[in-house]
Design an enzyme around this catalytic site. Structure first.
Site, mmCIF file in Angstrom:
data_model
loop_
_atom_site.group_PDB
_atom_site.id
_atom_site.type_symbol
_atom_site.label_atom_id
_atom_site.label_comp_id
_atom_site.label_asym_id
_atom_site.label_seq_id
_atom_site.Cartn_x
_atom_site.Cartn_y
_atom_site.Cartn_z
ATOM 1 N N GLU A 109 -8.948 -7.812 -14.356
ATOM 2 C CA GLU A 109 -8.306 -8.581 -13.274
ATOM 3 C C GLU A 109 -9.235 -8.731 -12.071
ATOM 4 O OE1 GLU A 109 -4.719 -6.985 -11.462
ATOM 5 O OE2 GLU A 109 -4.304 -8.913 -10.513
ATOM 6 N N GLU A 155 -10.088 -6.455 -1.326
ATOM 7 C CA GLU A 155 -9.667 -5.333 -2.182
ATOM 8 C C GLU A 155 -10.763 -4.834 -3.102
ATOM 9 O OE1 GLU A 155 -5.697 -5.654 -3.919
ATOM 10 O OE2 GLU A 155 -5.300 -7.319 -2.575
ATOM 11 N N ASP A 198 -4.503 -13.720 -11.086
ATOM 12 C CA ASP A 198 -3.406 -13.449 -10.157
ATOM 13 C C ASP A 198 -3.413 -14.559 -9.099
ATOM 14 O OD1 ASP A 198 -2.155 -12.463 -7.777
ATOM 15 O OD2 ASP A 198 -2.335 -10.403 -8.492
ATOM 16 N N HIS A 218 -4.667 -13.561 -5.520
ATOM 17 C CA HIS A 218 -6.123 -13.415 -5.347
ATOM 18 C C HIS A 218 -6.819 -14.770 -5.479
ATOM 19 C CE1 HIS A 218 -5.420 -9.195 -5.288
ATOM 20 N NE2 HIS A 218 -5.006 -9.141 -6.544
ATOM 21 N N HIS A 222 -0.507 -12.957 -13.024
ATOM 22 C CA HIS A 222 0.349 -12.369 -11.985
ATOM 23 C C HIS A 222 0.806 -13.481 -11.053
ATOM 24 C CE1 HIS A 222 -0.826 -7.832 -12.062
ATOM 25 N NE2 HIS A 222 0.144 -8.137 -12.913
ATOM 26 N N ARG A 262 1.715 -13.376 -0.537
ATOM 27 C CA ARG A 262 2.042 -12.258 -1.437
ATOM 28 C C ARG A 262 3.528 -11.923 -1.407
ATOM 29 N NH1 ARG A 262 -2.070 -7.646 -3.737
ATOM 30 N NH2 ARG A 262 -1.532 -8.309 -5.802
ATOM 31 N N GLU A 296 4.324 -10.043 -9.071
ATOM 32 C CA GLU A 296 3.745 -8.860 -8.421
ATOM 33 C C GLU A 296 3.658 -9.196 -6.934
ATOM 34 O OE1 GLU A 296 -0.092 -6.068 -9.177
ATOM 35 O OE2 GLU A 296 -0.530 -8.111 -8.532
HETATM 36 C C1 LER Z 1 -3.972 -5.506 -6.790
HETATM 37 O O1 LER Z 1 -4.060 -6.331 -5.684
HETATM 38 C C2 LER Z 1 -3.444 -6.244 -7.951
HETATM 39 O O2 LER Z 1 -3.329 -7.448 -7.953
HETATM 40 C C3 LER Z 1 -3.002 -5.468 -9.138
HETATM 41 O O3 LER Z 1 -2.584 -6.310 -10.151
HETATM 42 C C4 LER Z 1 -4.021 -4.487 -9.659
HETATM 43 O O4 LER Z 1 -3.628 -3.198 -9.450
HETATM 44 MN MN MN Z 2 -2.421 -8.563 -9.592
#
Ligand code: LER
Ligand code: MN
Length: 267
Positions: free
Chosen positions: A145, A151, A179, A182, A205, A211, A240
């Site tokens: 990921e 991060e 994700d 991100h 994600h 977020r 998430e």
């Molecule tokens: C952390 O920001 C994240 O996106 C998670 O999926 C990984 O721990």
């Molecule tokens: Mn994630």
């Protein structure tokens, strides 16, 4: 493309209650946190067998750091990752989500011979060779990921993850995930990046640009889903993110409707 929800976001006190709420809110799978999972594996198997919500993925939760300077810390990560891959295989999950390193580099820079980042990449490919093979034999995947620059310093874009997947070249044991949160920080154009990563993407994600639940920010999910459809992605996309408001179940339900509508926007 199927919707899933992380266990930790679901209202309820027991796993059974959480699974029932996830299903009621319109999601087809659950993503579990890896920390402590091995100790409650039998309970998880019992609960998920009874519910009609399968375990899609295990999200990280290993101790140690794979790219630490310290051998014992690397070994701790390796031991936990192997254990969690076995658990993912037993649960029939798509894979174990894996972040090589959070924050700054921890190993020494050996410039001018090799920079810390060059050494990290070489060590990562070496470690992933073994873990990908372990995952393949366990019938699951390790899912690399990319995170945003605040991060991690290492794997930040889908292209970074693709490069590592190509180097390891064990697509039955190592793939990647993406994700939306991100990506909203790191990708110049989300649909183009998804298109370029293609078959390497095995999980997603979901979170909006803030977020929070999809629908609260400015991410263009319709365009992202259209790109995923284009590459033939048929995996799970797990929430998430934070849930605004007090009525968590109502908010999760609203977000599932919102996401399904965005999937239909471009069909
Ligand atoms: C952390 O920001 C994240 O996106 C998670 O999926 C990984 O721990
Ligand atoms: Mn994630």
């Amino acid at each position: 493309m199927k919707l899933a929800c992380q266990e930790g976001m679901a209202p309820g006190t027991t796993l059974e209650e959480k699974l029932a709420n996830i299903e009621q809110a319109g999601y087809e799978g659950v993503e579990l946190w890896g920390g402590g999972l091995v100790d409650r594996l039998e309970e998880v198997k019992r609960a998920t067998k009874k519910a009609s919500v399968p375990v899609t993925t295990i999200c990280a939760g290993y101790r140690g750091t794979p790219l630490s300077n310290d051998l014992a810390t690397r070994k701790q990560a390796a031991d936990d990752i192997v254990m969690l891959l076995d658990a993912a295989g037993e649960l029939g999950a798509t894979g174990l989500i894996f972040v090589p390193i959070f924050g700054k580099a921890q190993i020494n820079d050996l410039s001018p011979w090799k920079s810390a980042e060059e050494l990290e990449r070489e060590l990562l490919v070496e470690l992933l060779g073994d873990w990908a093979e372990h995952a393949r034999k366990a019938g699951t995947l390790l899912l690399l990921e990319p995170l945003n620059r605040y991060e991690t310093h290492l794997i930040k874009t889908l292209r970074d993850a693709v490069q590592i997947c190509e180097q390891v070249n064990n697509p039955k044991g190592l793939k990647m995930m993406a994700d939306f949160f991100h990506m909203s920080i790191e990708e110049r154009d989300i649909p183009t990046s998804i298109g370029a990563a293609g078959d390497w993407i095995a999980h997603m994600h979901l979170a909006d640009s803030t977020r929070e639940l999809p629908g609260y920010g400015h991410t263009d999910f319709a365009a992202g889903f259209a790109a995923l459809r284009e590459i033939g992605f048929d995996g799970y996309m797990a929430l998430e993110c934070g849930i605004p408001g007090d009525d968590k179940l109502a908010e999760l339900t609203k977000s599932a409707h919102y996401l399904k509508a965005r999937m239909n926007d471009t069909e």
